[in-house]
Design an enzyme around this catalytic site. Structure first.
Site, PDB file in Angstrom:
ATOM      1  N   ASP A  66       0.882  -1.178   0.000  1.00  0.00           N
ATOM      2  CA  ASP A  66       0.000   0.000   0.000  1.00  0.00           C
ATOM      3  C   ASP A  66       0.913   1.220   0.000  1.00  0.00           C
ATOM      4  O   ASP A  66       1.610   1.491   0.988  1.00  0.00           O
ATOM      5  CB  ASP A  66      -0.869  -0.029   1.264  1.00  0.00           C
ATOM      6  CG  ASP A  66      -1.726   1.222   1.419  1.00  0.00           C
ATOM      7  OD1 ASP A  66      -1.630   2.146   0.579  1.00  0.00           O
ATOM      8  OD2 ASP A  66      -2.497   1.282   2.402  1.00  0.00           O
ATOM      9  N   SER A 147      -0.700  13.336 -14.451  1.00  0.00           N
ATOM     10  CA  SER A 147      -1.889  13.374 -15.310  1.00  0.00           C
ATOM     11  C   SER A 147      -1.951  14.744 -15.975  1.00  0.00           C
ATOM     12  O   SER A 147      -1.402  15.724 -15.439  1.00  0.00           O
ATOM     13  CB  SER A 147      -3.136  13.179 -14.441  1.00  0.00           C
ATOM     14  OG  SER A 147      -4.303  13.461 -15.179  1.00  0.00           O
ATOM     15  N   TYR A 160      -8.333  15.555  -7.049  1.00  0.00           N
ATOM     16  CA  TYR A 160      -7.469  14.803  -7.969  1.00  0.00           C
ATOM     17  C   TYR A 160      -6.446  15.740  -8.612  1.00  0.00           C
ATOM     18  O   TYR A 160      -5.247  15.460  -8.633  1.00  0.00           O
ATOM     19  CB  TYR A 160      -8.334  14.129  -9.037  1.00  0.00           C
ATOM     20  CG  TYR A 160      -7.574  13.209  -9.963  1.00  0.00           C
ATOM     21  CD1 TYR A 160      -7.183  11.940  -9.544  1.00  0.00           C
ATOM     22  CD2 TYR A 160      -7.245  13.606 -11.261  1.00  0.00           C
ATOM     23  CE1 TYR A 160      -6.491  11.085 -10.401  1.00  0.00           C
ATOM     24  CE2 TYR A 160      -6.550  12.755 -12.123  1.00  0.00           C
ATOM     25  CZ  TYR A 160      -6.183  11.495 -11.686  1.00  0.00           C
ATOM     26  OH  TYR A 160      -5.489  10.657 -12.535  1.00  0.00           O
ATOM     27  N   LYS A 164      -2.174  15.661  -8.500  1.00  0.00           N
ATOM     28  CA  LYS A 164      -1.355  15.460  -9.697  1.00  0.00           C
ATOM     29  C   LYS A 164      -0.453  16.662  -9.961  1.00  0.00           C
ATOM     30  O   LYS A 164       0.673  16.523 -10.434  1.00  0.00           O
ATOM     31  CB  LYS A 164      -2.245  15.156 -10.902  1.00  0.00           C
ATOM     32  CG  LYS A 164      -2.999  13.830 -10.761  1.00  0.00           C
ATOM     33  CD  LYS A 164      -2.052  12.647 -10.584  1.00  0.00           C
ATOM     34  CE  LYS A 164      -2.745  11.307 -10.530  1.00  0.00           C
ATOM     35  NZ  LYS A 164      -1.832  10.163 -10.394  1.00  0.00           N
TER      36      LYS A 164
HETATM   37  N1  LIG Z   1      -6.674   6.051 -16.809  1.00  0.00           N
HETATM   38  C1  LIG Z   1      -6.548   7.348 -17.012  1.00  0.00           C
HETATM   39  O1  LIG Z   1      -7.300   7.970 -17.812  1.00  0.00           O
HETATM   40  C2  LIG Z   1      -5.449   8.110 -16.327  1.00  0.00           C
HETATM   41  C3  LIG Z   1      -5.120   9.387 -16.811  1.00  0.00           C
HETATM   42  C4  LIG Z   1      -4.109  10.105 -16.181  1.00  0.00           C
HETATM   43  C5  LIG Z   1      -3.437   9.550 -15.104  1.00  0.00           C
HETATM   44  N2  LIG Z   1      -3.787   8.309 -14.639  1.00  0.00           N
HETATM   45  C6  LIG Z   1      -3.042   7.771 -13.485  1.00  0.00           C
HETATM   46  O2  LIG Z   1      -2.499   6.526 -13.846  1.00  0.00           O
HETATM   47  C7  LIG Z   1      -2.242   5.766 -12.654  1.00  0.00           C
HETATM   48  C8  LIG Z   1      -2.755   4.341 -12.848  1.00  0.00           C
HETATM   49  O3  LIG Z   1      -4.169   4.388 -12.942  1.00  0.00           O
HETATM   50  P1  LIG Z   1      -5.008   3.424 -13.902  1.00  0.00           P
HETATM   51  O4  LIG Z   1      -5.703   4.302 -14.856  1.00  0.00           O
HETATM   52  O5  LIG Z   1      -4.174   2.314 -14.403  1.00  0.00           O
HETATM   53  O6  LIG Z   1      -6.104   2.916 -12.840  1.00  0.00           O
HETATM   54  P2  LIG Z   1      -6.572   1.460 -12.380  1.00  0.00           P
HETATM   55  O7  LIG Z   1      -7.641   1.713 -11.365  1.00  0.00           O
HETATM   56  O8  LIG Z   1      -6.901   0.642 -13.575  1.00  0.00           O
HETATM   57  O9  LIG Z   1      -5.279   0.861 -11.678  1.00  0.00           O
HETATM   58  C9  LIG Z   1      -4.760   1.390 -10.485  1.00  0.00           C
HETATM   59  C10 LIG Z   1      -4.016   0.291  -9.711  1.00  0.00           C
HETATM   60  O10 LIG Z   1      -3.492   0.910  -8.511  1.00  0.00           O
HETATM   61  C11 LIG Z   1      -3.763   0.052  -7.417  1.00  0.00           C
HETATM   62  N3  LIG Z   1      -3.840   0.813  -6.167  1.00  0.00           N
HETATM   63  C12 LIG Z   1      -4.866   1.595  -5.740  1.00  0.00           C
HETATM   64  N4  LIG Z   1      -4.578   2.086  -4.510  1.00  0.00           N
HETATM   65  C13 LIG Z   1      -3.344   1.615  -4.182  1.00  0.00           C
HETATM   66  C14 LIG Z   1      -2.496   1.782  -3.058  1.00  0.00           C
HETATM   67  N5  LIG Z   1      -2.874   2.506  -1.990  1.00  0.00           N
HETATM   68  N6  LIG Z   1      -1.291   1.167  -3.063  1.00  0.00           N
HETATM   69  C15 LIG Z   1      -0.909   0.416  -4.121  1.00  0.00           C
HETATM   70  N7  LIG Z   1      -1.672   0.203  -5.194  1.00  0.00           N
HETATM   71  C16 LIG Z   1      -2.865   0.806  -5.236  1.00  0.00           C
HETATM   72  C17 LIG Z   1      -5.081  -0.628  -7.767  1.00  0.00           C
HETATM   73  O11 LIG Z   1      -5.265  -1.823  -7.013  1.00  0.00           O
HETATM   74  C18 LIG Z   1      -4.929  -0.845  -9.270  1.00  0.00           C
HETATM   75  O12 LIG Z   1      -4.308  -2.084  -9.546  1.00  0.00           O
HETATM   76  C19 LIG Z   1      -2.900   6.541 -11.524  1.00  0.00           C
HETATM   77  O13 LIG Z   1      -1.918   7.270 -10.828  1.00  0.00           O
HETATM   78  C20 LIG Z   1      -3.857   7.477 -12.249  1.00  0.00           C
HETATM   79  O14 LIG Z   1      -4.141   8.631 -11.497  1.00  0.00           O
HETATM   80  C21 LIG Z   1      -4.773   7.585 -15.224  1.00  0.00           C
END
Ligand SMILES: NC(=O)c1ccc[n+]([C@@H]2O[C@H](COP(=O)([O-])OP(=O)(O)OC[C@H]3O[C@@H](n4cnc5c(N)ncnc54)[C@H](O)[C@@H]3O)[C@@H](O)[C@H]2O)c1
Length: 278
Positions: A66, A147, A160, A164
């Site tokens: 975590d 992001s 959020y 970021k």
């Molecule tokens: N998907 C998008 O459009 C997007 C855009 C910009 C930035 N992001 C960023 O990309 C990153 C990954 O997100 P994603 O889109 O793959 O989302 P996702 O929800 O598909 O995956 C996130 C993963 O992080 C894990 N997680 C959550 N809380 C946690 C914690 N406390 N400790 C360890 N692991 C934890 C979850 O179990 C999951 O496997 C994030 O930082 C998100 O903010 C995503």
């Protein structure tokens, strides 16, 4: 890209590697010849990623971590060092959660603390624990997954956006401190990427209507989102070139330039655009 670049043959640790962008980072780092520690708060999902890499003949270990808990991140670094037999050479601070749907004064303190704990403190913990061993090696990399929300000022996403934006500031400062040690540091700033982030997010119904609620956000992601794989390739190539900001999509690059040219107009335009979504 040279096989000697940082993203190739890395001893990599990826947080949030059980799904979405984190899983794509783990797979691509394996494709580039790396050994990967796949960590996630959800051990089973991390184990699925690691098992898949091993089934392709690669080297991967699943670890429960975590990122909001400093002790877990310290343990992650120790486990990785022991398993690699050497210190980690590339850290991907990817784990993160989404939150939206309420205006600033409606967001509960509990929600602020939850998202700051994961999206900001998680990245601070990763940098605090891993950067000393990267500097000592005189080579390595850190990717902080930020992001386009860091600069987009989209309404109803203050918590959020704040996390970021802070991640970008941390990344820029760290870059300035460690580039002379041979350590590359970059912030990945995507717009929409097709993952489960919205499904897993805390999306509250606002008293001001449905502006940027879960359904709208999901439909924008479905229409505009890029694949995690394409974004990850650009992020790793950007790290190898020692880019500080990696904007993997055209809409992110247009918004970035507009904001820099005319910040006030950009912010008002962002508010007007979002109000058309209701
Ligand atoms: N998907 C998008 O459009 C997007 C855009 C910009 C930035 N992001 C960023 O990309 C990153 C990954 O997100 P994603 O889109 O793959 O989302 P996702 O929800 O598909 O995956 C996130 C993963 O992080 C894990 N997680 C959550 N809380 C946690 C914690 N406390 N400790 C360890 N692991 C934890 C979850 O179990 C999951 O496997 C994030 O930082 C998100 O903010 C995503």
């Amino acid at each position: 890209m040279s096989r000697h670049a940082i993203s190739y043959n890395a001893r990599a640790v990826v947080t949030g590697a059980g799904n979405g962008i984190g899983r794509a980072f783990a797979m691509e780092l394996h494709r580039r010849g790396g050994k990967v520690v796949c960590s996630d708060i959800d051990f089973e999902s991390a184990d699925q990623t690691a098992s898949f890499i091993r089934s392709k003949g690669g080297s991967a270990l699943a670890v429960k971590c975590d990122v909001a808990a400093l002790g877990d991140v310290k343990q992650l670094a120790d486990t990785a060092r022991e398993w690699f037999g050497e210190p980690t050479s590339l850290l991907v601070n990817n784990a993160g959660v989404g939150i939206g749907g309420q205006c600033v004064e409606e967001i509960s303190i509990d929600d602020w603390q939850w998202v700051m704990g994961i999206n900001l403190w998680g990245v601070i913990h990763g940098c605090h624990v891993f950067v000393p061993e990267l500097k000592a090696q005189g080579r390595g990399g850190v990717i902080n997954v930020a992001s386009a929300a860091s600069f987009g000022a989209a309404p109803m996403m203050a918590a959020y956006n704040t996390t970021k934006s802070a991640v970008v500031s941390l990344t820029e400062t760290l870059h300035s401190e460690v580039f002379s040690y041979g350590v590359h540091v970059s912030a990945l700033c995507p717009t929409f990427v097709k993952t489960d982030v919205i499904k897993n997010a805390r999306m509250a119904a606002s008293s001001k209507g449905k502006l940027m609620g879960r359904e709208k956000a999901q439909s924008l992601m479905d229409k505009l989102g890029h694949s995690p794989e394409s974004v990850v390739v650009k992020s790793l190539n950007g790290l190898d070139k020692n880019k500080i900001h990696v904007l993997p999509q055209l809409d992110a690059r247009i918004a970035w330039r507009f904001k820099r040219m005319s910040p006030s107009q950009f912010i008002r335009f962002s508010g007007l655009m979002a109000s058309q979504l209701d």
